[in-house]
Design a protein around this motif. Structure first.
Motif, mmCIF file in Angstrom:
data_model
loop_
_atom_site.group_PDB
_atom_site.id
_atom_site.type_symbol
_atom_site.label_atom_id
_atom_site.label_comp_id
_atom_site.label_asym_id
_atom_site.label_seq_id
_atom_site.Cartn_x
_atom_site.Cartn_y
_atom_site.Cartn_z
ATOM 1 N N ARG A 300 0.831 -1.215 0.000
ATOM 2 C CA ARG A 300 0.000 0.000 0.000
ATOM 3 C C ARG A 300 0.860 1.257 0.000
ATOM 4 O O ARG A 300 0.620 2.191 -0.778
ATOM 5 C CB ARG A 300 -0.906 -0.030 1.234
ATOM 6 N N VAL A 301 1.863 1.294 0.854
ATOM 7 C CA VAL A 301 2.726 2.473 0.952
ATOM 8 C C VAL A 301 3.508 2.694 -0.346
ATOM 9 O O VAL A 301 3.528 3.797 -0.903
ATOM 10 C CB VAL A 301 3.696 2.321 2.146
ATOM 11 N N ALA A 302 4.154 1.632 -0.846
ATOM 12 C CA ALA A 302 4.996 1.765 -2.033
ATOM 13 C C ALA A 302 4.178 2.114 -3.270
ATOM 14 O O ALA A 302 4.581 2.957 -4.082
ATOM 15 C CB ALA A 302 5.781 0.475 -2.265
ATOM 16 N N ALA A 303 3.015 1.472 -3.433
ATOM 17 C CA ALA A 303 2.211 1.704 -4.632
ATOM 18 C C ALA A 303 1.536 3.065 -4.610
ATOM 19 O O ALA A 303 1.420 3.730 -5.647
ATOM 20 C CB ALA A 303 1.171 0.593 -4.776
ATOM 21 N N THR A 304 1.089 3.494 -3.446
ATOM 22 C CA THR A 304 0.490 4.826 -3.340
ATOM 23 C C THR A 304 1.512 5.890 -3.699
ATOM 24 O O THR A 304 1.227 6.846 -4.439
ATOM 25 C CB THR A 304 -0.051 5.064 -1.921
ATOM 26 N N ARG A 305 2.715 5.720 -3.187
ATOM 27 C CA ARG A 305 3.777 6.691 -3.477
ATOM 28 C C ARG A 305 4.135 6.675 -4.960
ATOM 29 O O ARG A 305 4.295 7.715 -5.588
ATOM 30 C CB ARG A 305 5.016 6.356 -2.635
ATOM 31 N N ALA A 306 4.253 5.481 -5.533
ATOM 32 C CA ALA A 306 4.651 5.368 -6.934
ATOM 33 C C ALA A 306 3.630 6.020 -7.863
ATOM 34 O O ALA A 306 4.001 6.769 -8.782
ATOM 35 C CB ALA A 306 4.834 3.895 -7.305
ATOM 36 N N TYR A 307 2.351 5.748 -7.639
ATOM 37 C CA TYR A 307 1.321 6.305 -8.526
ATOM 38 C C TYR A 307 1.220 7.814 -8.361
ATOM 39 O O TYR A 307 1.071 8.558 -9.338
ATOM 40 C CB TYR A 307 -0.021 5.640 -8.241
ATOM 41 N N THR A 308 1.319 8.288 -7.131
ATOM 42 C CA THR A 308 1.245 9.732 -6.894
ATOM 43 C C THR A 308 2.404 10.453 -7.580
ATOM 44 O O THR A 308 2.208 11.474 -8.261
ATOM 45 C CB THR A 308 1.261 10.025 -5.386
ATOM 46 N N VAL A 309 3.615 9.924 -7.413
ATOM 47 C CA VAL A 309 4.788 10.536 -8.048
ATOM 48 C C VAL A 309 4.667 10.489 -9.567
ATOM 49 O O VAL A 309 4.937 11.475 -10.261
ATOM 50 C CB VAL A 309 6.074 9.832 -7.579
ATOM 51 N N ALA A 310 4.260 9.325 -10.102
ATOM 52 C CA ALA A 310 4.135 9.193 -11.555
ATOM 53 C C ALA A 310 3.106 10.167 -12.112
ATOM 54 O O ALA A 310 3.330 10.790 -13.168
ATOM 55 C CB ALA A 310 3.753 7.757 -11.911
ATOM 56 N N ALA A 311 1.971 10.313 -11.424
ATOM 57 C CA ALA A 311 0.919 11.213 -11.903
ATOM 58 C C ALA A 311 1.355 12.674 -11.838
ATOM 59 O O ALA A 311 1.120 13.452 -12.776
ATOM 60 C CB ALA A 311 -0.349 11.008 -11.080
ATOM 61 N N GLU A 312 1.996 13.053 -10.730
ATOM 62 C CA GLU A 312 2.448 14.447 -10.589
ATOM 63 C C GLU A 312 3.540 14.774 -11.594
ATOM 64 O O GLU A 312 3.485 15.799 -12.290
ATOM 65 C CB GLU A 312 2.940 14.677 -9.160
ATOM 66 N N GLU A 313 4.552 13.905 -11.674
ATOM 67 C CA GLU A 313 5.665 14.165 -12.589
ATOM 68 C C GLU A 313 5.234 14.024 -14.045
ATOM 69 O O GLU A 313 5.776 14.689 -14.933
ATOM 70 C CB GLU A 313 6.822 13.212 -12.296
ATOM 71 N N GLY A 314 4.254 13.152 -14.304
ATOM 72 C CA GLY A 314 3.749 13.007 -15.662
ATOM 73 C C GLY A 314 3.179 14.309 -16.193
ATOM 74 O O GLY A 314 3.386 14.659 -17.369
ATOM 75 N N ILE A 315 2.464 15.023 -15.349
ATOM 76 C CA ILE A 315 1.936 16.337 -15.756
ATOM 77 C C ILE A 315 3.080 17.289 -16.045
ATOM 78 O O ILE A 315 3.099 17.991 -17.072
ATOM 79 C CB ILE A 315 1.014 16.905 -14.652
ATOM 80 N N GLU A 316 4.063 17.329 -15.163
ATOM 81 C CA GLU A 316 5.200 18.234 -15.333
ATOM 82 C C GLU A 316 5.997 17.899 -16.598
ATOM 83 O O GLU A 316 6.382 18.790 -17.366
ATOM 84 C CB GLU A 316 6.121 18.151 -14.108
#
Length: 362
Positions: A300-316
């Motif tokens: 839960r911790v690793a996947a939540t972090r991974a998706y959040t980072v990917a989504a935020e950085e994907g926009i950037e």
């Protein structure tokens, strides 16, 4: 030893991926986002008809009986394609609670209806954040009164499993005294609703310890949601990579710039770390191992972090076009935020992981 999924499980994953690529398109997701549909009906129909949604429900109750490993791969594809369907609420939560706490009669009555798609179910089992209903629900053994806030798919569900203290209560939402109030949310593709009950007929699930069952169901849901998050994060990374190879600046592909490479490498690393934890969680879930609470929390911790980072950085990394309505980046950002909160935040699950590690060390 081979720790990968079996060939048959991979064939199921490929079939689900092919189907979702054709039906869970950006247009289909946006119809739900913009309120023109309550969920992606074609996607839901196909998942049900393929038996993919009900892979973890035993055959005797109308499911496919393929086990949790198959459901993990279905979840990954649902996350990859942003499937706007009640998969988590119906199958990760409600169906699991009935399987683990229901009487034989309750299982025989409700699980086939959920597996066939006749009934959409939802559940409020508390979360790792805390368990505190906004307006306490009162159950007198036969009827239910009170409010259950922010239930995912509460607007279309025909059945709900609710935790009330140490009890799990089953309530048919077509019964008397039920009212629904749609709620705004960051991700309207997974709509929320407040349910109000006024002496609504309900019954207790037969399981003796509702709190323990709810905790076990949440651990299983954490693993399955981790696969959704890994699928979504992988999709946004691939979209970002493709864009970086098409877009040019200063006469060269922007993907050739070292700063872009570093960012995408960091996203990839986070995804692969989450994937490893998700695989460990899948093993623990499928074998009902005592390590499940720790494995679920780590996933839960690793996947939540991974998706959040990917989504935020994907926009950037998409530059000026990344935040526009026409691009799908914001769809993943919305879904990442939704999945990151649905059964408790990353911080609550990190605390759960720490507790499990301390317990193991002791």
């Amino acid at each position: 030893m081979n720790f990968d999924f079996s060939d048959d499980q991979r064939l199921l994953q490929d079939a689900v991926r092919t189907m979702l690529a054709e039906t869970s398109t950006s247009q289909a997701v946006r119809e739900v986002l913009e309120g023109r549909a309550s969920h992606a009906e074609a996607v839901w129909h196909n998942l049900i008809e393929m038996g993919a949604a009900a892979t973890a429900i035993p055959e005797q109750y109308g499911g496919a009986g393929l086990g949790y490993l198959a459901l993990c791969l279905v979840a990954e594809e649902a996350g990859r394609h942003l499937a706007a369907v009640p998969l988590a609420s119906s199958f990760y939560l409600a169906a699991e609670a009935i399987q683990r706490a229901g009487s034989e009669a309750q299982k025989q009555h409700w699980l086939p209806k959920i597996a066939s798609g006749e009934v959409v179910a939802t559940a409020a089992l508390g979360s790792r954040e805390r368990y505190r209903p906004a307006a306490p629900l009162a159950f007198d053994g036969q009827t239910l009164t009170g409010t259950s806030p922010a239930l995912v798919d509460g607007g279309i569900a025909g059945l709900a499993v609710l935790r009330i203290g140490d009890d799990l209560v089953l309530v048919e939402l077509s019964g008397t005294g039920v009212s629904r109030n749609p709620l705004p949310s960051l991700d309207p593709t997974r709509p929320l609703a407040e349910l109000r009950f006024d002496r609504t007929p309900a019954e207790r699930l037969a399981g003796a310890n509702g709190a323990a069952v709810a905790s076990r169901v949440l651990d299983g849901a954490a693993v399955l949601l981790a696969f959704e998050q890994v699928g979504g994060a992988t999709c946004i990374l691939e979209a970002t990579r493709d864009y970086s190879l098409e877009r040019k600046a200063f006469g060269r592909q922007i993907g050739s710039f070292q700063a872009m490479k570093h960012k995408m490498a960091e996203i990839y690393t986070a995804i692969e770390l989450a994937r490893v934890h998700a695989y460990y969680g899948a093993w623990a879930l499928s074998s009902d191992a005592p390590e499940l609470p720790r494995a679920a929390a780590a996933a839960r911790v690793a996947a939540t972090r991974a998706y959040t980072v990917a989504a935020e950085e994907g926009i950037e990394l998409h530059g000026g076009i990344g935040f526009t309505w026409e691009m799908d980046c914001h769809l993943h950002y919305r879904r990442a935020r939704h999945l990151g909160q649905i059964i408790g935040s990353e911080h609550a699950w990190r605390a759960r992981l720490a507790d499990e590690l301390i317990k193991e060390a002791a």
